[in-house]
Design a protein around this motif. Structure first.
Motif, PDB file in Angstrom:
ATOM      1  N   GLY A  22       0.796  -1.218   0.000  1.00 34.38           N
ATOM      2  CA  GLY A  22       0.000   0.000   0.000  1.00 34.38           C
ATOM      3  C   GLY A  22       0.833   1.275   0.000  1.00 34.38           C
ATOM      4  N   TRP A  23       2.164   1.152  -0.045  1.00 28.07           N
ATOM      5  CA  TRP A  23       3.014   2.336  -0.059  1.00 28.07           C
ATOM      6  C   TRP A  23       2.768   3.146  -1.328  1.00 28.07           C
ATOM      7  CZ3 TRP A  23       8.622   0.554   1.608  1.00 28.07           C
ATOM      8  CH2 TRP A  23       8.588   0.217   2.969  1.00 28.07           C
ATOM      9  N   SER A  24       2.864   4.442  -1.171  1.00 27.68           N
ATOM     10  CA  SER A  24       2.792   5.336  -2.323  1.00 27.68           C
ATOM     11  C   SER A  24       4.162   5.427  -2.992  1.00 27.68           C
ATOM     12  CB  SER A  24       2.333   6.724  -1.884  1.00 27.68           C
ATOM     13  OG  SER A  24       3.306   7.323  -1.038  1.00 27.68           O
ATOM     14  N   ILE A  25       4.221   6.108  -4.119  1.00 28.79           N
ATOM     15  CA  ILE A  25       5.489   6.282  -4.831  1.00 28.79           C
ATOM     16  C   ILE A  25       6.475   7.074  -3.971  1.00 28.79           C
ATOM     17  CG2 ILE A  25       6.544   7.306  -6.881  1.00 28.79           C
ATOM     18  CD1 ILE A  25       3.964   6.717  -8.381  1.00 28.79           C
ATOM     19  N   CYS A  45      10.990   5.644  -9.445  1.00 24.82           N
ATOM     20  CA  CYS A  45       9.782   6.309  -8.940  1.00 24.82           C
ATOM     21  C   CYS A  45       9.237   7.359  -9.903  1.00 24.82           C
ATOM     22  CB  CYS A  45      10.075   6.936  -7.572  1.00 24.82           C
ATOM     23  SG  CYS A  45      10.543   5.724  -6.319  1.00 24.82           S
ATOM     24  N   THR A  46      10.123   8.212 -10.409  1.00 26.27           N
ATOM     25  CA  THR A  46       9.648   9.284 -11.274  1.00 26.27           C
ATOM     26  C   THR A  46       9.294   8.782 -12.666  1.00 26.27           C
ATOM     27  OG1 THR A  46      11.070  10.829 -10.064  1.00 26.27           O
ATOM     28  CG2 THR A  46      10.192  11.558 -12.183  1.00 26.27           C
ATOM     29  N   LYS A  47      10.193   7.982 -13.245  1.00 28.27           N
ATOM     30  CA  LYS A  47       9.991   7.539 -14.621  1.00 28.27           C
ATOM     31  C   LYS A  47       9.024   6.361 -14.710  1.00 28.27           C
ATOM     32  CE  LYS A  47      12.500   6.050 -18.751  1.00 28.27           C
ATOM     33  NZ  LYS A  47      13.835   5.734 -19.339  1.00 28.27           N
ATOM     34  N   SER A  65      17.071  -6.250 -16.608  1.00 33.01           N
ATOM     35  CA  SER A  65      16.517  -6.204 -17.961  1.00 33.01           C
ATOM     36  C   SER A  65      15.832  -4.871 -18.230  1.00 33.01           C
ATOM     37  CB  SER A  65      15.523  -7.346 -18.147  1.00 33.01           C
ATOM     38  OG  SER A  65      16.114  -8.577 -17.793  1.00 33.01           O
ATOM     39  N   PRO A  66      15.643  -4.557 -19.505  1.00 35.47           N
ATOM     40  CA  PRO A  66      14.858  -3.369 -19.855  1.00 35.47           C
ATOM     41  C   PRO A  66      13.445  -3.532 -19.304  1.00 35.47           C
ATOM     42  CG  PRO A  66      16.049  -4.218 -21.767  1.00 35.47           C
ATOM     43  CD  PRO A  66      16.159  -5.254 -20.694  1.00 35.47           C
ATOM     44  N   PRO A  67      12.771  -2.423 -18.954  1.00 31.67           N
ATOM     45  CA  PRO A  67      13.200  -1.033 -19.178  1.00 31.67           C
ATOM     46  C   PRO A  67      14.072  -0.451 -18.064  1.00 31.67           C
ATOM     47  CG  PRO A  67      10.978  -1.071 -18.335  1.00 31.67           C
ATOM     48  CD  PRO A  67      11.375  -2.505 -18.481  1.00 31.67           C
ATOM     49  N   LEU A  68      14.213  -1.147 -16.916  1.00 31.20           N
ATOM     50  CA  LEU A  68      15.048  -0.597 -15.840  1.00 31.20           C
ATOM     51  C   LEU A  68      16.533  -0.692 -16.211  1.00 31.20           C
ATOM     52  CD1 LEU A  68      13.243  -1.986 -12.660  1.00 31.20           C
ATOM     53  CD2 LEU A  68      13.049   0.278 -13.683  1.00 31.20           C
ATOM     54  N   GLN A  69      17.050  -1.885 -16.343  1.00 27.86           N
ATOM     55  CA  GLN A  69      18.415  -2.149 -16.809  1.00 27.86           C
ATOM     56  C   GLN A  69      19.434  -1.283 -16.063  1.00 27.86           C
ATOM     57  OE1 GLN A  69      18.808  -1.933 -21.068  1.00 27.86           O
ATOM     58  NE2 GLN A  69      20.412  -3.511 -21.101  1.00 27.86           N
TER      59      GLN A  69
END
Length: 426
Positions: A22-25, A45-47, A65-69
């Protein structure tokens, strides 16, 4: 300090009724900074807007792996280790929930409820799908004073009209089976031309004249046990519906197998010959006699030609499996008794030389496989909403469409207390 801050975040979440998922960003960003991963707040968090639920689903593979990578191997390993520590600290992993497959895990909270997060492929048509890529299943646990808990699986609609329909189905199948037994009796092979086929068991074990009556007695004992279970089981309507559906389906298959191929009589003691019953009304009258007597020799019904496969073995095995499936696992004496009656009943059928060994083996195999396939699909809902299930298992899809997972073995008194008893008790 970091451990205190993250523990503080979790406690706040518990007070407000939400766990880590339940945590927010912003709370995820705070946790990342506390763990020393401030440089990844922007990307996570932002992207990509990773909140608490998404954070719990992250794996090392996702970080690589993408998209984080993420660019550095050390950071990937440390962040993956921190995620595992967060999951160990704030969740309790249990075995996969069969309703959602091998990718579901329980997250147990201090409130006493368990929530299953779906991590992997998901059927968006599933009734528990919440629209954000995560299926949630609630299981409440009510505590007892001894520390154990009683699971509340939610309300299961008995759907009595479906049970009544299944009863009509099985009785109709029994009627069809009785009529087919009349037809196969008319064309049973002549014993002078077609003697009994070679059979290892029948050739090795001498015939016991009273054995077939004992096999039917074993079936009756199992039947009484199952009737008592159905009477006291909280979900008796669903159990009886499944019993009728499975039994009717196996006997419908038996109609096909004994009609397409006529085996010779398995023993010389069976004075069988092709018997002509005359017109259609005579056949129907004979079928009614078999149907009303349940095809049992104890009721005076004697038939010939219905060998592939054994109906008595089907009944014994089906009763045994329902007794053992819908009673608690620690009722070892009852389960042992059910299996003993099942196996002894099969032995008595063969000892009476009323069926070939292959008749009994095929009957046991088909009955057990169909029972296990049906309950596996019903407990996991694997094909519940798929087109394949509606095509190949239309009756299963119809009867089980509102059943969510395994049926709990809960018992209750089926009769309400009389009014004067309620008044006396207060």
């Amino acid at each position: 300090m970091q451990l205190f801050s993250s523990s503080f975040l979790f406690c706040v979440g518990m007070v407000t009724g939400a766990g880590v998922e339940g945590w927010s960003i912003k709370e995820v960003a705070l946790w990342l900074r506390e763990q020393g991963f401030s440089e990844y707040v922007e990307v996570l968090c932002t992207k990509h807007r990773v909140d608490g639920a998404a954070l719990l689903c992250l794996t090392e593979h996702d970080l690589r792996s993408p998209p984080l990578q993420l660019p550095r191997l050390g950071d990937i390993k440390r962040l993956a280790l921190a995620l595992r520590g967060l999951q160990r600290q704030h969740t309790h992993l249990h075995t996969p929930l069969s309703d959602f497959g091998s990718n579901g895990v329980f997250l147990s909270h201090t409130s006493g409820s368990k929530r299953c997060l779906w991590n992997g492929s998901i059927d968006k048509n599933h009734p528990q799908y919440n629209g954000i890529g995560m299926a949630v299943w609630e299981e409440h646990c009510h505590g007892y004073t001894n520390g154990k808990c009683k699971k509340d699986y939610g309300y299961l609609d008995p759907e009595g009209w479906k049970t009544a329909l299944s009863s009509v189905y099985v009785m109709l199948v029994f009627g069809i089976t009785s009529f087919v037994m009349v037809l196969v009796h008319e064309r049973v092979p002549d014993m002078r031309t077609y003697p009994p086929l070679p059979d290892i068991f029948l050739d090795s074990v001498p015939r016991i004249p009273w054995a077939f009556a004992m096999a039917e007695a074993c079936a009756l004992v199992l039947c009484y046990i199952l009737l008592l279970i159905l009477l006291l089981h909280k979900h008796r309507s669903i159990l009886f519906r499944r019993f009728c559906s499975l039994t009717g389906t196996v006997f419908l298959l038996r109609c096909v197998t004994m009609f397409v191929t006529s085996l010779s009589v398995p023993g010389h003691h069976l004075q069988c010959s092709g018997k002509m019953y005359g017109d259609i009304w005579a056949k129907l009258l004979r079928a009614l006699e078999i149907w009303s007597g349940f095809g049992m020799s104890l009721t005076g019904v004697h038939t010939c030609g219905d060998y592939m496969f054994s109906g008595h073995t089907v009944v014994l095995t089906m009763l045994n499996f329902f007794v053992t499936e819908y009673t608690p696992r620690n009722w070892h004496i009852l389960h042992t008794l059910a299996w003993v009656l099942n196996l002894f009943g099969i032995f008595f059928i063969l000892a009476a030389h009323e069926h070939y060994s292959i008749d009994v083996f095929i009957a046991f195999y088909i009955t057990t496989r169909l029972f296990l396939y049906y309950h596996t699909l019903a407990n996991t809902r694997a094909y519940q909403h798929s087109r394949r299930a509606r095509i190949w298992f239309p009756m299963f899809s119809f009867f089980e469409c509102n059943i969510n997972g395994p049926i709990p073995n809960e018992y209750c008194w089926p009769f309400s207390r009389p009014a004067f008893m309620k008044t006396l008790i207060g």
